[in-house]
Design a protein around this motif. Structure first.
Motif, mmCIF file in Angstrom:
data_model
loop_
_atom_site.group_PDB
_atom_site.id
_atom_site.type_symbol
_atom_site.label_atom_id
_atom_site.label_comp_id
_atom_site.label_asym_id
_atom_site.label_seq_id
_atom_site.Cartn_x
_atom_site.Cartn_y
_atom_site.Cartn_z
ATOM 1 N N SER A 397 0.855 -1.180 0.000
ATOM 2 C CA SER A 397 0.000 0.000 0.000
ATOM 3 C C SER A 397 0.896 1.236 0.000
ATOM 4 C CB SER A 397 -0.895 -0.090 1.237
ATOM 5 O OG SER A 397 -1.356 1.163 1.586
ATOM 6 N N LEU A 398 0.712 2.077 -1.012
ATOM 7 C CA LEU A 398 1.582 3.237 -1.194
ATOM 8 C C LEU A 398 0.814 4.495 -0.791
ATOM 9 C CD1 LEU A 398 2.870 2.239 -4.774
ATOM 10 C CD2 LEU A 398 3.962 1.725 -2.584
ATOM 11 N N ALA A 399 1.205 5.058 0.353
ATOM 12 C CA ALA A 399 0.482 6.244 0.842
ATOM 13 C C ALA A 399 0.913 7.478 0.055
ATOM 14 C CB ALA A 399 0.792 6.438 2.325
ATOM 15 N N PRO A 400 -0.064 8.294 -0.400
ATOM 16 C CA PRO A 400 0.319 9.449 -1.226
ATOM 17 C C PRO A 400 1.065 10.524 -0.429
ATOM 18 C CG PRO A 400 -2.062 9.426 -0.822
ATOM 19 C CD PRO A 400 -1.517 8.192 -0.199
ATOM 20 N N ALA A 401 1.960 11.225 -1.104
ATOM 21 C CA ALA A 401 2.644 12.363 -0.477
ATOM 22 C C ALA A 401 1.626 13.490 -0.349
ATOM 23 C CB ALA A 401 3.810 12.805 -1.346
#
Ligand code: HEM
Length: 402
Positions: A397-401
């Motif tokens: 899961s790639l959390a947005p900047a």
């Protein structure tokens, strides 16, 4: 995971499940320390090299070690490679030099620029879809798509055929579910060769700015390459260029998750993307093992190795040799020097090194700008192979900047 057996002779390095059931890095630590030049039993048996210096010595020496009787365990044990003397990676001497030059020259700026532009655009649009999308399979939804498309663009394969070749390529080298995959793998290889033989014919009729056109139309020693040589070398580029890059991309996400301080170092710029790319290559070393046949009696690490022996080179072991890489088991993206051998060394040094690095670099640039952190990762599914190592599936899961 099972502990590494006390008796290293109980380890079967021909069996793909060995690398899944045991912690291979713990196993390599034992081999490097206890049996650095080890004679593996079997008919035929083979030598196993795990120390950096020994592996490098063999890679660089094509006078005493040939690739023409195979360069991976499977073909070495079979005693021959059908592409010998025709396909770059299993050809030595002047013919190797001539074909290598031809392919390198075909990577001209005019041919490469559109491939690089498409790589950047594809990387950005695929990652944009995944960032902030909750748990995604980084393998299926990103890494399975980028390297194959990029190598296909370079070769001149039309986009409508990319998924066909991805499927064949996966079957050719490894299996995700264990079991005997010899027949499936053989059939996939034959299908890839037929595909490229047909494409070569098209490109002889109507050349374009792509590598298959260059292979099909450039003269070597005054003669064009045969359809078979074009097919074998196209296949070799695809095989070499897809799964390895894919595995290093997937492995990098897991590594950044497991070493969050290194993710922060990438984000805050205290280590460069270029340096991170090298550490990803070393740490993941997806091309686990290569090998050679001896052409003469040789001595390595005090062991006498007779002519006509199989010698295997374990990149995953050499690239974690503590005598060369301090803190070798740690993923350190600022590592310098970082003279890993993930891309081989010497006359057969990876021809696609620039592409592998460009693909990883493009991915890191987008992740660095668009992702704040990797929230969760795994459980991963390992691949099943005695030549490659890595994962075929990685939930992440790639959390947005912000
Ligand atoms: C050779 C690894 C990407 C094409 C090699 C070798 C290694 C390697 C270790 C040496 C083989 C030997 O000595 O027997 C990797 C890894 C990659 C990668 C880890 C990605 C992370 C690529 C790409 C391409 C490619 C993208 C295609 C554009 C080749 C070819 C050779 C080769 C054609 C044979 C070179 C020769 O025999 O002169 N690669 N490779 N590789 N690689 Fe790669």
């Amino acid at each position: 995971m099972r502990p590494v057996p006390d008796d290293l002779e109980a380890v079967d390095l021909t069996d793909p499940s060995t690398f899944i059931e045991h912690d291979q890095y713990a196993m390599w630590r034992r081999f490097r320390a206890e049996r650095p030049v080890y004679r593996h039993a079997g008919d035929p048996g083979f030598w196993v090299l795990t120390r950096y210096a020994d592996v490098k010595r063999v890679y660089r020496d094509d006078q005493n070690f040939t690739s023409e009787r195979g360069n991976v365990l499977q073909t070495l044990l079979a005693g021959a490679d059908t592409g010998a003397g025709q396909m770059l990676v299993v050809t030595d001497g002047p013919r190797h030099t001539a074909i290598r030059k031809l392919i390198l020259e075909s990577f001209s700026p005019r041919a490469l620029q559109p491939v690089m532009d498409r790589l950047a655009a594809r990387t950005k649009s695929l990652l944009d879809e995944l960032i902030g999308a909750g748990t995604v399979d980084f393998a299926a939804q990103f890494a399975d798509r980028v390297p194959i498309a990029t190598i296909c663009d370079l070769l001149g394969v039309p986009p409508s055929d990319h998924s066909l070749l991805l499927d064949l390529n996966k079957k050719a080298l490894s299996s995700t579910d264990g079991g005997d995959f010899t027949d499936v793998s053989h059939n996939a290889r034959i299908s890839i060769l037929y595909y490229f033989a047909a494409l070569a014919q098209d490109r002889r009729d109507e050349p374009r700015d792509d590598v298959v056109s260059a292979l099909a139309n450039t003269l070597v020693d005054g003669q064009p390459l045969s359809d078979q040589e074009v097919a074998l070398n196209s296949y070799s580029l695809m095989l070499g260029g897809d799964e390895t890059s894919r595995l290093s991309m997937i492995g990098s996400i897991k590594a950044f998750h497991d070493f969050p301080d290194q993710w922060r170092a990438l984000k805050d710029g205290s280590a460069s993307v270029a340096s991170a790319v090298e550490e990803i290559l070393r740490f993941t070393s997806p091309a686990m093992a290569f090998g050679r046949r001896t052409l003469a009696d040789v001595s390595i690490g005090g062991e006498q190795i007779a002519a006509d022996s199989i010698v295997t080179l374990w990149n995953t072991a050499a690239n974690r040799d503590e005598s060369v890489f301090p803190d070798a088991e740690r993923f350190l993206i600022g590592r310098t020097p970082n003279r890993h051998m993930a891309l081989g060394y010497g006359p057969h040094f990876c021809l696609g090194a620039f592409l592998a690095r460009a693909e990883l670099g493009a991915m890191l640039e987008v992740l660095r700008g668009g992702v704040s952190h990797i929230e969760s990762c795994g459980p991963a599914k390992p691949i099943y192979s005695n030549a490659l190592t890595g994962m075929s599936s990685l939930p992440a899961s790639l959390a947005p900047a912000i």
